[in-house]
Write an enzyme that holds these catalytic residues in place. Structure first.
Site, PDB file in Angstrom:
ATOM      1  N   LYS A  82      -8.278  -5.210  -3.799  1.00 48.27           N
ATOM      2  CA  LYS A  82      -6.833  -5.374  -3.939  1.00 48.27           C
ATOM      3  C   LYS A  82      -6.474  -6.851  -4.059  1.00 48.27           C
ATOM      4  CE  LYS A  82      -5.301  -1.138  -1.610  1.00 48.27           C
ATOM      5  NZ  LYS A  82      -4.449  -0.575  -0.522  1.00 48.27           N
ATOM      6  N   ASP A 142      -2.016  -0.886   5.785  1.00 50.14           N
ATOM      7  CA  ASP A 142      -2.433  -0.189   7.002  1.00 50.14           C
ATOM      8  C   ASP A 142      -3.936  -0.093   7.202  1.00 50.14           C
ATOM      9  OD1 ASP A 142      -2.850   1.793   4.920  1.00 50.14           O
ATOM     10  OD2 ASP A 142      -2.947   3.288   6.528  1.00 50.14           O
ATOM     11  N   ASP A 152       0.846  -1.192   0.000  1.00 52.42           N
ATOM     12  CA  ASP A 152       0.000   0.000   0.000  1.00 52.42           C
ATOM     13  C   ASP A 152       0.887   1.251   0.000  1.00 52.42           C
ATOM     14  OD1 ASP A 152      -2.479   1.539   0.503  1.00 52.42           O
ATOM     15  OD2 ASP A 152      -1.557   1.876   2.467  1.00 52.42           O
ATOM     16  N   ASP A 188      -0.418   5.162   0.773  1.00 59.47           N
ATOM     17  CA  ASP A 188      -0.772   6.134   1.814  1.00 59.47           C
ATOM     18  C   ASP A 188      -0.888   5.473   3.182  1.00 59.47           C
ATOM     19  OD1 ASP A 188      -0.933   8.343   0.086  1.00 59.47           O
ATOM     20  OD2 ASP A 188      -2.953   7.792  -0.521  1.00 59.47           O
ATOM     21  N   ASP A 219      -6.780  -3.356   2.582  1.00 61.14           N
ATOM     22  CA  ASP A 219      -5.680  -4.290   2.311  1.00 61.14           C
ATOM     23  C   ASP A 219      -6.018  -5.730   2.689  1.00 61.14           C
ATOM     24  OD1 ASP A 219      -3.886  -2.206   1.451  1.00 61.14           O
ATOM     25  OD2 ASP A 219      -3.666  -1.646   3.556  1.00 61.14           O
TER      26      ASP A 219
END
Length: 227
Positions: A151, A174, A8, A10, A178
């Site tokens: 994802k 995070d 990831d 951000d 995810d």
């Protein structure tokens, strides 16, 4: 053995203000394996980040809605019309505001929203009325996305193109967006600022947050001789 990383951007490679963390960039330069970026952000943003970081033009954007396999090969896997229809209905109930509403969004498959409404209630409404979308909070924005992609589905497509099994990937992130790639990756690691649900699904959680935490994860993987 881990053959590639899916990471990831951000909150994982950045600080809390979405500025790239120097320690994360340094850690990336030490990795000799392919690093696949996976983000809720747009294709053009993700491509630019991949150029600046020196990672491959293989990446997952818009939470799996758009997958890039090379500089010349991009696949759109979701339907923006589903999201527009859901946005129209939800806007009658919740005070939804688009990110960058006054400028071109460059989004092909999902809608990014400001975090100014009750996300949990909106997600409950979507499920109760079978709107064919998901509402996901990436901590930096809320997304309305086609429920057929994530994802995780993006990682499956990328793994196939690279001739690898998903279990040969390490997934690092995070937020709840995810989780779908954590479900199929061989090793899962979260930075300290990750959501509780992601930490629970992780094999390792870094002591530090954000990009510094990412560098600790890379160090841990080297120490454990995962690659």
């Amino acid at each position: 053995m881990i053959r590639a990383l899916v990471v990831d951007i951000d909150g994982t490679l950045t600080d809390e203000n979405r500025v790239l963390c120097p320690q994360a960039v340094e850690a990336l330069r030490c990795i000799k394996l392919p690093v696949i970026l996976a983000t809720g952000n747009t294709h053009c943003f993700t491509r630019t980040v991949s150029v600046l970081l020196g990672t491959p033009r293989i990446f997952i954007s818009e939470n799996g809605g758009v997958v890039s396999y090379s500089e010349k090969e991009t696949e759109i896997l979701a339907d923006l019309k589903r999201c527009e229809k859901a946005f129209e209905e939800l806007s009658r109930i919740f005070p939804l505001e688009r990110h960058n509403a006054d400028t071109p969004s460059y989004r092909f498959t999902d809608i990014a929203l400001k975090r100014n409404f009750d996300v949990a209630k909106a997600a409950d409404y979507v499920r109760a009325h079978d709107l064919e979308v998901d509402i996901i909070d990436t901590t930096f924005a809320v997304h309305i996305k086609d429920q057929r992609v994530s994802k995780g589905t993006g990682l499956l497509r990328v793994a196939e193109k690279m001739g690898l099994r998903p279990a040969q990937f390490a997934a690092i992130g995070d937020s709840g967006s995810d989780l779908p790639m954590y479900e199929i990756a061989g090793f899962r690691a979260s930075v300290a600022n990750a959501t509780p649900e992601l930490k629970e699904a992780s094999d390792y959680v870094s002591p530090s947050s954000y990009g510094l935490g990412f560098s600790e994860i890379v160090k841990h993987m080297y120490e454990e001789r995962m690659f």
